[in-house]
Motif scaffolding. Structure first.
Motif, PDB file in Angstrom:
ATOM      1  N   LYS A 514       0.847  -1.208   0.000  1.00 18.68           N
ATOM      2  CA  LYS A 514       0.000   0.000   0.000  1.00 18.68           C
ATOM      3  C   LYS A 514       0.874   1.246   0.000  1.00 18.68           C
ATOM      4  O   LYS A 514       0.606   2.216  -0.727  1.00 18.68           O
ATOM      5  CB  LYS A 514      -0.880   0.031   1.259  1.00 18.68           C
ATOM      6  CG  LYS A 514      -1.963  -1.017   1.320  1.00 18.68           C
ATOM      7  CD  LYS A 514      -2.804  -0.798   2.585  1.00 18.68           C
ATOM      8  CE  LYS A 514      -3.649  -1.997   2.909  1.00 18.68           C
ATOM      9  NZ  LYS A 514      -4.338  -1.925   4.192  1.00 18.68           N
ATOM     10  N   GLN A 515       1.928   1.198   0.829  1.00 18.25           N
ATOM     11  CA  GLN A 515       2.821   2.354   0.962  1.00 18.25           C
ATOM     12  C   GLN A 515       3.541   2.630  -0.357  1.00 18.25           C
ATOM     13  O   GLN A 515       3.590   3.763  -0.836  1.00 18.25           O
ATOM     14  CB  GLN A 515       3.820   2.002   2.060  1.00 18.25           C
ATOM     15  CG  GLN A 515       4.710   3.099   2.543  1.00 18.25           C
ATOM     16  CD  GLN A 515       5.747   2.488   3.508  1.00 18.25           C
ATOM     17  OE1 GLN A 515       5.416   1.661   4.362  1.00 18.25           O
ATOM     18  NE2 GLN A 515       6.996   2.872   3.328  1.00 18.25           N
ATOM     19  N   ILE A 516       4.051   1.576  -0.967  1.00 16.53           N
ATOM     20  CA  ILE A 516       4.797   1.752  -2.217  1.00 16.53           C
ATOM     21  C   ILE A 516       3.854   2.210  -3.328  1.00 16.53           C
ATOM     22  O   ILE A 516       4.236   2.979  -4.218  1.00 16.53           O
ATOM     23  CB  ILE A 516       5.539   0.441  -2.597  1.00 16.53           C
ATOM     24  CG1 ILE A 516       6.546   0.070  -1.489  1.00 16.53           C
ATOM     25  CG2 ILE A 516       6.226   0.537  -3.942  1.00 16.53           C
ATOM     26  CD1 ILE A 516       7.662   1.057  -1.278  1.00 16.53           C
ATOM     27  N   ALA A 517       2.604   1.735  -3.274  1.00 17.47           N
ATOM     28  CA  ALA A 517       1.639   2.169  -4.301  1.00 17.47           C
ATOM     29  C   ALA A 517       1.432   3.679  -4.241  1.00 17.47           C
ATOM     30  O   ALA A 517       1.249   4.333  -5.277  1.00 17.47           O
ATOM     31  CB  ALA A 517       0.308   1.444  -4.116  1.00 17.47           C
ATOM     32  N   GLU A 518       1.487   4.234  -3.027  1.00 18.64           N
ATOM     33  CA  GLU A 518       1.297   5.692  -2.898  1.00 18.64           C
ATOM     34  C   GLU A 518       2.411   6.455  -3.607  1.00 18.64           C
ATOM     35  O   GLU A 518       2.159   7.388  -4.365  1.00 18.64           O
ATOM     36  CB  GLU A 518       1.291   6.086  -1.414  1.00 18.64           C
ATOM     37  CG  GLU A 518      -0.091   6.047  -0.822  1.00 18.64           C
ATOM     38  CD  GLU A 518      -0.072   6.400   0.653  1.00 18.64           C
ATOM     39  OE1 GLU A 518       0.649   7.335   1.052  1.00 18.64           O
ATOM     40  OE2 GLU A 518      -0.780   5.701   1.403  1.00 18.64           O
ATOM     41  N   THR A 520       4.320   5.302  -5.896  1.00 17.22           N
ATOM     42  CA  THR A 520       4.270   4.991  -7.331  1.00 17.22           C
ATOM     43  C   THR A 520       3.198   5.846  -8.009  1.00 17.22           C
ATOM     44  O   THR A 520       3.408   6.373  -9.120  1.00 17.22           O
ATOM     45  CB  THR A 520       3.949   3.485  -7.534  1.00 17.22           C
ATOM     46  OG1 THR A 520       4.822   2.735  -6.699  1.00 17.22           O
ATOM     47  CG2 THR A 520       4.140   3.055  -8.971  1.00 17.22           C
ATOM     48  N   TYR A 521       2.081   6.014  -7.334  1.00 20.33           N
ATOM     49  CA  TYR A 521       0.999   6.845  -7.876  1.00 20.33           C
ATOM     50  C   TYR A 521       1.489   8.283  -8.067  1.00 20.33           C
ATOM     51  O   TYR A 521       1.269   8.896  -9.111  1.00 20.33           O
ATOM     52  CB  TYR A 521      -0.204   6.805  -6.921  1.00 20.33           C
ATOM     53  CG  TYR A 521      -1.349   7.691  -7.348  1.00 20.33           C
ATOM     54  CD1 TYR A 521      -2.095   7.394  -8.485  1.00 20.33           C
ATOM     55  CD2 TYR A 521      -1.680   8.830  -6.622  1.00 20.33           C
ATOM     56  CE1 TYR A 521      -3.147   8.206  -8.885  1.00 20.33           C
ATOM     57  CE2 TYR A 521      -2.729   9.656  -7.021  1.00 20.33           C
ATOM     58  CZ  TYR A 521      -3.454   9.339  -8.157  1.00 20.33           C
ATOM     59  OH  TYR A 521      -4.491  10.150  -8.551  1.00 20.33           O
ATOM     60  N   LEU A 522       2.217   8.758  -7.054  1.00 19.77           N
ATOM     61  CA  LEU A 522       2.748  10.120  -7.126  1.00 19.77           C
ATOM     62  C   LEU A 522       3.702  10.244  -8.321  1.00 19.77           C
ATOM     63  O   LEU A 522       3.625  11.208  -9.102  1.00 19.77           O
ATOM     64  CB  LEU A 522       3.486  10.430  -5.817  1.00 19.77           C
ATOM     65  CG  LEU A 522       3.795  11.886  -5.564  1.00 19.77           C
ATOM     66  CD1 LEU A 522       2.493  12.666  -5.374  1.00 19.77           C
ATOM     67  CD2 LEU A 522       4.660  12.015  -4.292  1.00 19.77           C
ATOM     68  N   ALA A 523       4.570   9.250  -8.473  1.00 20.26           N
ATOM     69  CA  ALA A 523       5.533   9.288  -9.591  1.00 20.26           C
ATOM     70  C   ALA A 523       4.791   9.284 -10.930  1.00 20.26           C
ATOM     71  O   ALA A 523       5.179   9.986 -11.873  1.00 20.26           O
ATOM     72  CB  ALA A 523       6.487   8.107  -9.493  1.00 20.26           C
ATOM     73  N   LEU A 524       3.702   8.503 -11.007  1.00 22.07           N
ATOM     74  CA  LEU A 524       2.913   8.483 -12.251  1.00 22.07           C
ATOM     75  C   LEU A 524       2.305   9.858 -12.519  1.00 22.07           C
ATOM     76  O   LEU A 524       2.325  10.351 -13.654  1.00 22.07           O
ATOM     77  CB  LEU A 524       1.794   7.448 -12.149  1.00 22.07           C
ATOM     78  CG  LEU A 524       2.098   6.015 -12.560  1.00 22.07           C
ATOM     79  CD1 LEU A 524       0.909   5.112 -12.255  1.00 22.07           C
ATOM     80  CD2 LEU A 524       2.464   5.900 -14.045  1.00 22.07           C
ATOM     81  N   LEU A 539       8.259  -0.293 -17.234  1.00 20.31           N
ATOM     82  CA  LEU A 539       6.801  -0.426 -17.325  1.00 20.31           C
ATOM     83  C   LEU A 539       6.128   0.937 -17.214  1.00 20.31           C
ATOM     84  O   LEU A 539       5.176   1.250 -17.947  1.00 20.31           O
ATOM     85  CB  LEU A 539       6.282  -1.351 -16.215  1.00 20.31           C
ATOM     86  CG  LEU A 539       6.709  -2.815 -16.326  1.00 20.31           C
ATOM     87  CD1 LEU A 539       6.375  -3.563 -15.041  1.00 20.31           C
ATOM     88  CD2 LEU A 539       6.043  -3.499 -17.522  1.00 20.31           C
ATOM     89  N   MET A 540       6.669   1.761 -16.314  1.00 20.27           N
ATOM     90  CA  MET A 540       6.092   3.088 -16.121  1.00 20.27           C
ATOM     91  C   MET A 540       6.243   3.939 -17.375  1.00 20.27           C
ATOM     92  O   MET A 540       5.315   4.646 -17.782  1.00 20.27           O
ATOM     93  CB  MET A 540       6.771   3.746 -14.924  1.00 20.27           C
ATOM     94  CG  MET A 540       5.972   4.873 -14.366  1.00 20.27           C
ATOM     95  SD  MET A 540       6.772   5.467 -12.905  1.00 20.27           S
ATOM     96  CE  MET A 540       5.904   4.658 -11.672  1.00 20.27           C
ATOM     97  N   ALA A 541       7.415   3.853 -17.977  1.00 15.63           N
ATOM     98  CA  ALA A 541       7.652   4.622 -19.209  1.00 15.63           C
ATOM     99  C   ALA A 541       6.656   4.185 -20.285  1.00 15.63           C
ATOM    100  O   ALA A 541       6.101   5.005 -21.015  1.00 15.63           O
ATOM    101  CB  ALA A 541       9.092   4.412 -19.676  1.00 15.63           C
ATOM    102  N   HIS A 542       6.409   2.889 -20.380  1.00 15.24           N
ATOM    103  CA  HIS A 542       5.468   2.362 -21.368  1.00 15.24           C
ATOM    104  C   HIS A 542       4.054   2.903 -21.100  1.00 15.24           C
ATOM    105  O   HIS A 542       3.350   3.331 -22.015  1.00 15.24           O
ATOM    106  CB  HIS A 542       5.475   0.833 -21.304  1.00 15.24           C
ATOM    107  CG  HIS A 542       4.690   0.190 -22.387  1.00 15.24           C
ATOM    108  ND1 HIS A 542       5.133   0.116 -23.691  1.00 15.24           N
ATOM    109  CD2 HIS A 542       3.475  -0.407 -22.370  1.00 15.24           C
ATOM    110  CE1 HIS A 542       4.223  -0.508 -24.426  1.00 15.24           C
ATOM    111  NE2 HIS A 542       3.205  -0.831 -23.643  1.00 15.24           N
ATOM    112  N   ILE A 543       3.680   2.911 -19.820  1.00  8.59           N
ATOM    113  CA  ILE A 543       2.350   3.428 -19.451  1.00  8.59           C
ATOM    114  C   ILE A 543       2.262   4.913 -19.779  1.00  8.59           C
ATOM    115  O   ILE A 543       1.284   5.387 -20.377  1.00  8.59           O
ATOM    116  CB  ILE A 543       2.084   3.173 -17.950  1.00  8.59           C
ATOM    117  CG1 ILE A 543       1.904   1.680 -17.691  1.00  8.59           C
ATOM    118  CG2 ILE A 543       0.849   3.943 -17.471  1.00  8.59           C
ATOM    119  CD1 ILE A 543       1.968   1.275 -16.231  1.00  8.59           C
ATOM    120  N   LEU A 544       3.308   5.651 -19.408  1.00  3.52           N
ATOM    121  CA  LEU A 544       3.272   7.109 -19.626  1.00  3.52           C
ATOM    122  C   LEU A 544       3.299   7.461 -21.112  1.00  3.52           C
ATOM    123  O   LEU A 544       2.811   8.516 -21.513  1.00  3.52           O
ATOM    124  CB  LEU A 544       4.446   7.778 -18.882  1.00  3.52           C
ATOM    125  CG  LEU A 544       4.266   7.798 -17.352  1.00  3.52           C
ATOM    126  CD1 LEU A 544       5.540   8.269 -16.661  1.00  3.52           C
ATOM    127  CD2 LEU A 544       3.072   8.659 -16.941  1.00  3.52           C
TER     128      LEU A 544
END
Ligand code: F6P
Length: 551
Positions: A514-518, A520-524, A539-544
């Motif tokens: 849960k903590q890491i998701a927060e 990660t959400y901010l980074a997104l 993966l994040m670059a692909h999503i972005l």
């Protein structure tokens, strides 16, 4: 960093070592070898109230069972059960009791938390639930334009979803007459798919949301609740009006419900000493009470209370949760069986295995002792399941011919369709389901030996059998028997935790994600792609990049 080994480990106990020797001997035996004693079926089954519990298809001999009882006594199981029900702070990492049994206590019982009898609070909460149920059933709870409520949406996740969802699916036939025009819906997933699909079919004027969350801090639930509120506000921008008419909060955190905007009159509270996955019996069960009416909900509580009394008072040797728990430990820890499947032969129990995945795996999926040392034995197996007859056409192949040992619980009601009200074909279908239940557990036990020339078949048609199972027959499925069945598994989990020396009432293992998701959400949101490990960054670059090749 892994925990340091616990020197006071269970595995040093004499009974534990005895069981290890016994389990080693069992590896060279086949289940079909255990049927020498003509009394096995009677010796390895128990009848309690509306339940028949048959464990004769387990890889156990009478003296193995006696050794398991000896282990239970060496682990102080009887004292632990007393402590649980008395309100001792058994959840030691969070410093609190786990008093789900108090939620179904009769009004004259006294159970104290911090020197205060909590049973009157429990019954006051039931009265509050009753008043909400009555207002909705009698069409007195009105939406903001004055229309009666037609749709109730439970927004929750984990213990605030799985229990009521499972019970509402199981008990649809027991619907209260006043609930016939009410539609119940459940929304849990954070991605919004469920709520988006649902909102399209609802009328905001006649929809009531129950925001169910023990902590009232779970992102999944709060994000679904926000989406629901925004949807309501598209109809009328008066937030206070909309929340007052269309949102109920169920939580142990009144402060957070208030902060979210839910007026006190729409809040139903429960308590920190109720574990989330044990909370079906509290106001978290409101959807069940709406479906069944309060008398049906109270029948479910009575079934659970029946099992509590049994668990508290019956000697270990005849005690169903003790037997179920000890068999579970024997299979997982001593026989090293790493998979356990739950197979109801009744479509109404479709979601019972999913409910148990949280109950068992979130409770006992742990590797440190109560004192915090590393355990040197295997604990909770992987649990899954489905409606048995459907699973026969899906994963039974693996049970019969795969390389994994898997233990199974077969569950079926003896009686199903009312012969005066329902047609002959349905009664035939019930008999077919029962026949399949008995046939499958028999083949899993005996393998080829079920048929005369089985052992001369080519390899691909051989069945090795030796997969252990328990069969639980309910006289019928009803609010009472479902209550008893669920409480049976709750107590099973506790029994296993005592033998494994685990705290089953915390769930620290879900926190880091849960903590890491927060972050990660901010980074997104900030479109920061380089902050994490290589895989996540890619993966994040692909999503972005919107799914296109990232430059
Ligand atoms: O994340 C796990 C968990 O805490 C479960 O134990 C719990 O049942 C679920 O989340 C929902 O929690 P809450 O009822 O506080 O929203």
């Amino acid at each position: 960093m892994s925990a340091t080994p616990d020197l006071a480990t269970r595995s040093a106990l004499p009974a534990w070592q005895d069981l290890q020797t016994r389990a080693a001997a069992m590896q060279s035996l086949h289940l079909r070898d255990l049927w020498q004693a003509p009394s096995r079926a009677a010796d390895f089954s128990r009848r309690t109230g509306p339940l028949l519990f048959d464990f004769s298809k387990q890889r156990l001999r009478a003296d193995d069972l006696a050794a398991l009882f000896a282990l239970a006594r060496e682990c102080g199981l009887e004292t632990a059960v007393t402590g649980l029900m008395r309100g001792d702070p058994v959840n030691n990492t969070e410093g609190r009791a786990a008093l789900h049994t108090a939620l179904r206590a009769s009004p004259d019982e006294v159970i104290e938390v911090d020197g205060r009898n909590i049973v009157p609070d429990v019954h006051a909460s039931l009265v509050r639930m009753e008043s909400v149920v009555r207002r909705i059933h009698s069409r007195q709870w009105r939406g903001y334009t004055g229309k009666a409520i037609t749709d109730v949406v439970n927004i929750g996740v984990g213990g605030s979803d799985l229990g009521p969802f499972m019970a509402c699916n199981a008990l649809g036939e027991f619907i209260a007459p006043a609930a016939r025009d009410l539609r119940l819906h459940f929304v849990s997933s954070i991605d919004g798919t469920q709520i988006a699909d649902l909102l399209g079919s609802l009328n905001p004027e006649t929809t009531l949301f129950i925001v169910s969350s023990k902590s009232f801090a779970t992102l999944d639930t709060l994000s679904n609740a926000s989406t629901a509120l925004q949807w309501m506000l598209e109809d009328s921008g008066d937030e206070d009006l909309m929340v007052r008419h269309h949102f109920i909060g169920v939580s142990a955190r009144a402060d957070r419900m208030t902060e979210w905007g839910i007026p006190e009159s729409n809040q139903i509270g429960f308590w920190e000493w109720v574990g989330g996955r044990f909370s079906l019996w509290s106001a978290i069960g409101l959807p069940v009470a709406l479906l069944l009416g309060m008398s049906g909900f109270r029948d479910m509580l009575a079934g659970a209370r029946f099992m509590d009394q049994h668990f508290r008072s019956v000697p270990l040797e005849d005690n169903l949760p003790v037997l179920l728990g000890l068999i579970g430990v024997w299979n997982a820890t001593f026989l090293d069986i790493r998979g356990h499947t739950v197979l109801p032969y009744d479509g109404r129990l479709k979601f019972f295995p999913a409910y148990l995945t949280q109950l068992e795996m979130e409770s006992n999926g742990k590797s440190v002792s109560r004192a915090g040392g590393a355990l040197d034995y295997r604990t909770c197996p992987v649990l899954w399941g489905d409606v048995g007859p459907n699973a026969q056409h899906a994963f039974y192949q693996l049970l019969h011919q795969g390389t994994q040992a898997v233990s199974c619980d077969f569950i079926a009601p003896v009686r199903r369709y009312d012969e005066h009200r329902q047609n002959h074909e349905l009664q035939v279908q019930h008999q077919l389901a029962l026949a399949n239940c008995l046939a499958q557990s028999r083949v899993l036990m005996l393998g080829d030996a079920c048929v005369e020339d089985g052992e001369s078949a080519p390899g691909f048609r051989r069945y090795r059998g030796n997969q252990p199972s328990t069969t639980i027959l309910l006289d019928e499925l009803s609010p009472f028997t479902l209550g008893a069945l669920v409480a049976l598994y709750e107590h099973k989990v506790f029994v296993m935790s005592v033998i494994w020396d685990i705290n089953p009432f915390d769930q620290w293992g879900v926190e880091l994600g849960k903590q890491i998701a927060e972050s990660t959400y901010l980074a997104l949101q900030l479109r920061q792609t380089g902050a994490f490990d290589g895989s996540t960054n890619t993966l994040m670059a692909h999503i972005l990049a919107g799914g296109k090749e990232a430059s």
